[in-house]
Structure formats: C-alpha cells, structure tokens
Design a protein around this motif. Structure first.
Motif, PDB file in Angstrom:
ATOM      1  N   ILE A 280      -0.878   0.268 -11.178  1.00 57.47           N
ATOM      2  CA  ILE A 280      -0.316  -1.049 -11.495  1.00 57.47           C
ATOM      3  C   ILE A 280       0.716  -1.201 -12.828  1.00 57.47           C
ATOM      4  O   ILE A 280       1.390  -1.870 -12.931  1.00 57.47           O
ATOM      5  CB  ILE A 280      -1.482  -2.092 -11.584  1.00 57.47           C
ATOM      6  N   ALA A 281       0.114  -0.475 -13.833  1.00 58.98           N
ATOM      7  CA  ALA A 281       0.789  -0.379 -15.020  1.00 58.98           C
ATOM      8  C   ALA A 281       2.203   0.296 -15.182  1.00 58.98           C
ATOM      9  O   ALA A 281       3.160  -0.246 -15.756  1.00 58.98           O
ATOM     10  CB  ALA A 281       0.035   0.456 -16.112  1.00 58.98           C
ATOM     11  N   SER A 282       2.192   1.341 -14.243  1.00 62.46           N
ATOM     12  CA  SER A 282       3.248   1.911 -13.769  1.00 62.46           C
ATOM     13  C   SER A 282       4.464   0.893 -13.260  1.00 62.46           C
ATOM     14  O   SER A 282       5.390   0.757 -13.500  1.00 62.46           O
ATOM     15  CB  SER A 282       3.204   3.218 -13.056  1.00 62.46           C
ATOM     16  N   ARG A 283       3.920   0.291 -12.383  1.00 64.16           N
ATOM     17  CA  ARG A 283       4.623  -1.026 -11.421  1.00 64.16           C
ATOM     18  C   ARG A 283       5.121  -2.029 -12.460  1.00 64.16           C
ATOM     19  O   ARG A 283       6.297  -2.596 -12.332  1.00 64.16           O
ATOM     20  CB  ARG A 283       3.900  -1.493 -10.407  1.00 64.16           C
ATOM     21  N   HIS A 284       4.471  -2.261 -13.284  1.00 63.06           N
ATOM     22  CA  HIS A 284       4.792  -3.329 -14.485  1.00 63.06           C
ATOM     23  C   HIS A 284       5.852  -2.678 -15.184  1.00 63.06           C
ATOM     24  O   HIS A 284       6.841  -3.767 -15.578  1.00 63.06           O
ATOM     25  CB  HIS A 284       3.370  -3.714 -15.262  1.00 63.06           C
ATOM     26  N   ARG A 285       5.669  -1.586 -15.448  1.00 64.57           N
ATOM     27  CA  ARG A 285       6.719  -1.119 -16.360  1.00 64.57           C
ATOM     28  C   ARG A 285       8.168  -0.820 -15.741  1.00 64.57           C
ATOM     29  O   ARG A 285       9.146  -1.076 -16.297  1.00 64.57           O
ATOM     30  CB  ARG A 285       6.380   0.107 -17.042  1.00 64.57           C
ATOM     31  N   GLN A 286       8.017  -0.891 -14.283  1.00 66.15           N
ATOM     32  CA  GLN A 286       9.220  -0.815 -13.468  1.00 66.15           C
ATOM     33  C   GLN A 286       9.930  -2.234 -13.326  1.00 66.15           C
ATOM     34  O   GLN A 286      10.930  -2.554 -12.745  1.00 66.15           O
ATOM     35  CB  GLN A 286       8.868  -0.185 -12.144  1.00 66.15           C
ATOM     36  N   GLY A 287       9.200  -3.288 -13.940  1.00 66.80           N
ATOM     37  CA  GLY A 287       9.735  -4.681 -13.772  1.00 66.80           C
ATOM     38  C   GLY A 287       8.952  -5.519 -12.629  1.00 66.80           C
ATOM     39  O   GLY A 287       9.586  -6.517 -12.418  1.00 66.80           O
ATOM     40  N   VAL A 288       8.113  -5.082 -11.984  1.00 67.87           N
ATOM     41  CA  VAL A 288       7.553  -5.828 -11.011  1.00 67.87           C
ATOM     42  C   VAL A 288       6.750  -6.814 -11.934  1.00 67.87           C
ATOM     43  O   VAL A 288       5.723  -6.740 -12.647  1.00 67.87           O
ATOM     44  CB  VAL A 288       6.419  -5.186 -10.043  1.00 67.87           C
TER      45      VAL A 288
ATOM     46  N   ALA B  70      -4.359  -7.841 -12.700  1.00 69.14           N
ATOM     47  CA  ALA B  70      -2.698  -7.521 -12.871  1.00 69.14           C
ATOM     48  C   ALA B  70      -2.575  -8.085 -14.216  1.00 69.14           C
ATOM     49  O   ALA B  70      -3.107  -9.096 -14.768  1.00 69.14           O
ATOM     50  CB  ALA B  70      -2.053  -8.344 -12.018  1.00 69.14           C
ATOM     51  N   PRO B  71      -1.655  -7.557 -14.989  1.00 72.57           N
ATOM     52  CA  PRO B  71      -0.989  -8.174 -16.418  1.00 72.57           C
ATOM     53  C   PRO B  71      -0.757  -9.716 -16.232  1.00 72.57           C
ATOM     54  O   PRO B  71      -0.218 -10.220 -15.100  1.00 72.57           O
ATOM     55  CB  PRO B  71       0.279  -7.474 -16.706  1.00 72.57           C
ATOM     56  N   LYS B  72      -1.104 -10.590 -17.042  1.00 72.49           N
ATOM     57  CA  LYS B  72      -0.737 -11.900 -17.125  1.00 72.49           C
ATOM     58  C   LYS B  72       0.422 -12.282 -17.367  1.00 72.49           C
ATOM     59  O   LYS B  72       1.394 -11.696 -17.897  1.00 72.49           O
ATOM     60  CB  LYS B  72      -1.496 -12.558 -18.383  1.00 72.49           C
ATOM     61  N   GLN B  73       0.976 -13.343 -16.397  1.00 73.50           N
ATOM     62  CA  GLN B  73       2.445 -13.791 -16.420  1.00 73.50           C
ATOM     63  C   GLN B  73       2.619 -14.573 -17.569  1.00 73.50           C
ATOM     64  O   GLN B  73       1.826 -15.366 -17.946  1.00 73.50           O
ATOM     65  CB  GLN B  73       2.748 -14.578 -14.983  1.00 73.50           C
TER      66      GLN B  73
ATOM     67  N   ILE C 182       0.994  -1.344   0.081  1.00 76.00           N
ATOM     68  CA  ILE C 182       0.052  -0.004  -0.103  1.00 76.00           C
ATOM     69  C   ILE C 182       0.857   1.214   0.114  1.00 76.00           C
ATOM     70  O   ILE C 182       0.464   2.217  -0.538  1.00 76.00           O
ATOM     71  CB  ILE C 182      -1.073  -0.008   1.027  1.00 76.00           C
ATOM     72  N   ALA C 183       2.331   1.148   0.561  1.00 80.18           N
ATOM     73  CA  ALA C 183       2.937   2.031   0.298  1.00 80.18           C
ATOM     74  C   ALA C 183       3.280   2.704  -0.966  1.00 80.18           C
ATOM     75  O   ALA C 183       3.514   3.879  -1.289  1.00 80.18           O
ATOM     76  CB  ALA C 183       4.272   1.821   1.238  1.00 80.18           C
ATOM     77  N   HIS C 184       3.269   1.618  -1.943  1.00 78.87           N
ATOM     78  CA  HIS C 184       3.494   1.838  -3.300  1.00 78.87           C
ATOM     79  C   HIS C 184       2.263   2.648  -3.875  1.00 78.87           C
ATOM     80  O   HIS C 184       2.399   3.873  -4.651  1.00 78.87           O
ATOM     81  CB  HIS C 184       3.647   0.860  -3.888  1.00 78.87           C
ATOM     82  N   LEU C 185       1.153   2.413  -3.529  1.00 74.65           N
ATOM     83  CA  LEU C 185      -0.134   3.310  -3.810  1.00 74.65           C
ATOM     84  C   LEU C 185      -0.131   4.756  -3.280  1.00 74.65           C
ATOM     85  O   LEU C 185      -0.076   5.602  -3.880  1.00 74.65           O
ATOM     86  CB  LEU C 185      -1.417   2.503  -3.426  1.00 74.65           C
ATOM     87  N   LYS C 186       0.356   4.620  -1.978  1.00 74.44           N
ATOM     88  CA  LYS C 186       0.415   6.114  -1.494  1.00 74.44           C
ATOM     89  C   LYS C 186       1.520   7.054  -2.266  1.00 74.44           C
ATOM     90  O   LYS C 186       1.093   8.115  -2.266  1.00 74.44           O
ATOM     91  CB  LYS C 186       0.983   6.007   0.072  1.00 74.44           C
ATOM     92  N   ARG C 187       2.473   6.488  -2.670  1.00 80.58           N
ATOM     93  CA  ARG C 187       3.641   7.278  -3.324  1.00 80.58           C
ATOM     94  C   ARG C 187       2.823   7.587  -4.913  1.00 80.58           C
ATOM     95  O   ARG C 187       3.082   9.052  -5.215  1.00 80.58           O
ATOM     96  CB  ARG C 187       4.739   6.540  -3.521  1.00 80.58           C
ATOM     97  N   TYR C 188       2.124   6.805  -5.428  1.00 85.56           N
ATOM     98  CA  TYR C 188       1.265   7.245  -6.330  1.00 85.56           C
ATOM     99  C   TYR C 188       0.399   8.290  -6.333  1.00 85.56           C
ATOM    100  O   TYR C 188       0.433   9.187  -6.946  1.00 85.56           O
ATOM    101  CB  TYR C 188       0.859   6.086  -7.069  1.00 85.56           C
ATOM    102  N   CYS C 189      -0.167   7.943  -5.299  1.00 83.60           N
ATOM    103  CA  CYS C 189      -1.128   9.130  -4.983  1.00 83.60           C
ATOM    104  C   CYS C 189      -0.565  10.688  -4.513  1.00 83.60           C
ATOM    105  O   CYS C 189      -1.084  11.673  -5.036  1.00 83.60           O
ATOM    106  CB  CYS C 189      -2.089   8.731  -3.704  1.00 83.60           C
TER     107      CYS C 189
ATOM    108  N   LEU D   4      -2.464  -5.967  -5.605  1.00 84.80           N
ATOM    109  CA  LEU D   4      -4.058  -5.449  -5.795  1.00 84.80           C
ATOM    110  C   LEU D   4      -4.827  -6.037  -4.691  1.00 84.80           C
ATOM    111  O   LEU D   4      -5.656  -5.557  -4.107  1.00 84.80           O
ATOM    112  CB  LEU D   4      -4.357  -6.260  -7.135  1.00 84.80           C
ATOM    113  N   SER D   5      -4.266  -7.299  -4.239  1.00 86.61           N
ATOM    114  CA  SER D   5      -5.171  -8.051  -3.039  1.00 86.61           C
ATOM    115  C   SER D   5      -5.212  -7.115  -1.857  1.00 86.61           C
ATOM    116  O   SER D   5      -6.075  -7.207  -1.201  1.00 86.61           O
ATOM    117  CB  SER D   5      -4.594  -9.573  -2.854  1.00 86.61           C
ATOM    118  N   ALA D   6      -3.912  -6.482  -1.677  1.00 93.22           N
ATOM    119  CA  ALA D   6      -3.496  -5.638  -0.551  1.00 93.22           C
ATOM    120  C   ALA D   6      -4.416  -4.462  -0.683  1.00 93.22           C
ATOM    121  O   ALA D   6      -5.318  -4.109   0.492  1.00 93.22           O
ATOM    122  CB  ALA D   6      -2.052  -5.419  -0.280  1.00 93.22           C
ATOM    123  N   ILE D   7      -4.512  -3.714  -1.904  1.00 87.55           N
ATOM    124  CA  ILE D   7      -5.259  -2.540  -2.133  1.00 87.55           C
ATOM    125  C   ILE D   7      -6.897  -2.993  -1.727  1.00 87.55           C
ATOM    126  O   ILE D   7      -7.547  -2.111  -1.177  1.00 87.55           O
ATOM    127  CB  ILE D   7      -5.162  -2.175  -3.395  1.00 87.55           C
TER     128      ILE D   7
END
Length: 302
Positions: free
Chosen positions: A61-69, A104-107, A34-41, A78-81
């Motif tokens: 989530i798209a931004s996190r995916h582009r970061q390589g997550v 989430a994007p499919k693996q 959720i800290a990641h979401l706080k930083r986005y907000c 997403l479950s935590a959010i």
C-alpha cells in the motif's frame, strides 16, 4: 504464483459473481485491485497467499501511495484484499487476514474556495430588481452574516428570528444541537425588506422564513440554484455556492479575531479540529501575528 494459488483467486471471483451476485463492475474492480497485490508478491518471490504478512500489505500500500494512488483508491484496494482473504479463511486456505488491520494513508482534506471581503461586498451590493431578488439577497446576507449551513438556512422558521435582538436560533443543527447566532445589521435590514413580501405570498400554514413564489418552504436545491442565477445576472465571475459563503464567514471572522473557540461555537462544530481545517489563515497573516505577539520573535528595528 503456482497453479493452486492462482485457482483460489479465480474461485473467489466466481463466488463473487455467482453466490454474492456482485455486479460486473465490482468484479472488474476487485480483479484490478488484487492484480496489483499479485505483482507485488511476484516482485518479492511470494508464491503462496498464505505467506503474505501484514508487513507485506503495508509495504504494498505504501508503494502504491508513492506512485500517486489516492487514499480512496487505496481504501478500495484494501477492501478487496480483505474480502479475498476472508474467502480464503472461510475455505480453510489460510489462518489469518494480513490486511485486516492495515489502513490506507489519510486523505488530505481539501478546503473549499473562499471569497475575499471585496468579493463578498460586490456580491451582496449588486442591487435587487424583483421580489425574488429581495428574498434572495436576504438569504445570502444571512448566510454570510451568521455562517449557516445550507440545511439550516432552509429549515429556518419565522419563530427562530429575533430581529430586535439581532439573533436567530438554529434548531437541531448538525448533531441535533441547537445554537444561538448573531445577525449583522445588513442582514437584519435585508430580512426586514423581505418580510412584507413574504407575508403577501405565504400560505397560512407555512412557518418558513424563506418561501417560494408558490408560498411553500424554499428547498436546499432551489437555494443553490438561486445563488447560481444571482451570480450570473449580477456578473459575478466566481462560481459561488452556499458553502463558500459559510466558509468566507468563518475565514474572515477568524482572521479578524483570532478566536478559534468563538468561531467553533458559531459554526456549530463539536470538534475544534474541524474548525482548524475548515477555516484558514494565510501564512503571512500568521507570521505577522507571531512577530507581534511572541516575546522573542519581534523584529529588530531597522
């Protein structure tokens, strides 16, 4: 975010710890996610949890995916959010859960390694020096000959074999389905070499095709260990596991036949999409098929 908004987040973590009795590891993971979401907000000047929209969650989530997550990590985030927003809704702090329908994007599914035909030949023609190795060779030949799953091979009974007809029946395979499979001549010969030894040591009540030295059915873990030991003793450099023999069976058969439906039936896949992912053809092989088959793709003579 202002004080009330931050306090609601801390109240959520308190509920996790006290009421839900979540483990310290779970609480720590939720805090991090959720800290990641706080930083986005904060980057979008969103000051209140009520102002977060589904589009924001998707963008985050798209931004996190582009970061390589990876996909699994994003699913956890997403479950935590969702859990946090479920808490906010229960306590009348918001009217909706913006993460509810965000996925989430499919693996990408990773293909297991495969052996080439020469590697399989070297593995199966290494020779035997004991009764256990005679049994092991029969197992490994059958794995590669019929493309069995590990659980299916372990579950095989004597009654499931028809060596004269060079076939076997898989009973209650994945999805509870039976299927009839061919057995190659090399596997038939290896099984015939094993059967007299099996008869000498099997318990009267045991119906299993492959048994241990104690006369009971050989379990899946034991089969895995025997294959690992076989490779070590025979000097096979590749780390081979049972699934690799099944995959090699499917890959070699598909390369030779190009019959995807047939391979699907042999593998026992209910969905042909699974077969397309599970098996593979290298691009050059596909290109050669295309060049030979497509009427407007044939190369001009040099």
């Amino acid at each position: 975010m202002h004080g009330d908004t931050a306090q609601r987040l801390e109240d959520f973590f308190t509920q996790l710890e006290v009421e839900k009795r979540a483990s310290p590891h779970t609480v720590k993971s939720y805090r991090r996610d959720i800290a990641h979401l706080k930083r986005y907000c904060a980057s979008k000047a969103i000051a209140d949890w009520r102002d977060v929209q589904a589009a924001d969650i998707r963008a985050h989530i798209a931004s996190r995916h582009r970061q390589g997550v990876g996909s699994k990590s994003l699913q956890r985030e997403l479950s935590a959010i969702r859990s946090f927003y479920h808490y906010l809704m229960q306590n009348k702090h918001t009217d909706s859960n913006p993460a509810q329908h965000v996925k989430a994007p499919k693996q990408a599914r990773k293909l297991p390694k495969t052996l080439d035909v020469d590697q399989v030949k070297g593995l199966l023609e290494a020779g035997t020096s004991s009764v256990l190795e005679i049994r092991d060779l029969a197992m490994f030949e059958l794995f590669y000959s019929s493309g069995l799953r590990l659980s299916e091979l372990s579950a095989l009974d004597m009654a499931d074999l028809d060596l004269a007809g060079q076939s076997l029946k898989v009973r209650s395979g994945k999805g509870g389905k039976d299927r009839l499979l061919p057995i190659g001549s090399k596997a038939v010969a290896a099984i015939n070499n094993w059967l007299p030894h099996r008869s000498a040591q099997a318990k009267a009540s045991d119906t299993a095709l492959f048994i241990s030295s104690r006369g009971s059915r050989l379990g899946q873990r034991s089969i895995e260990l025997r294959l690992k030991l076989w490779c070590q003793k025979k000097g096979v450099a590749e780390a081979v596991h049972p699934h690799m023999l099944r995959h090699s069976f499917a890959s070699h058969l598909l390369e030779a036949s190009q019959d995807l439906r047939g391979v699907q039936e042999l593998l026992g896949h209910s969905n042909i999409g699974t077969t397309q992912i599970y098996t593979h053809l290298d691009f050059q092989h596909l290109a050669d098929i295309y060049d030979k088959a497509h009427p407007r793709a044939k190369k001009k003579p040099q």
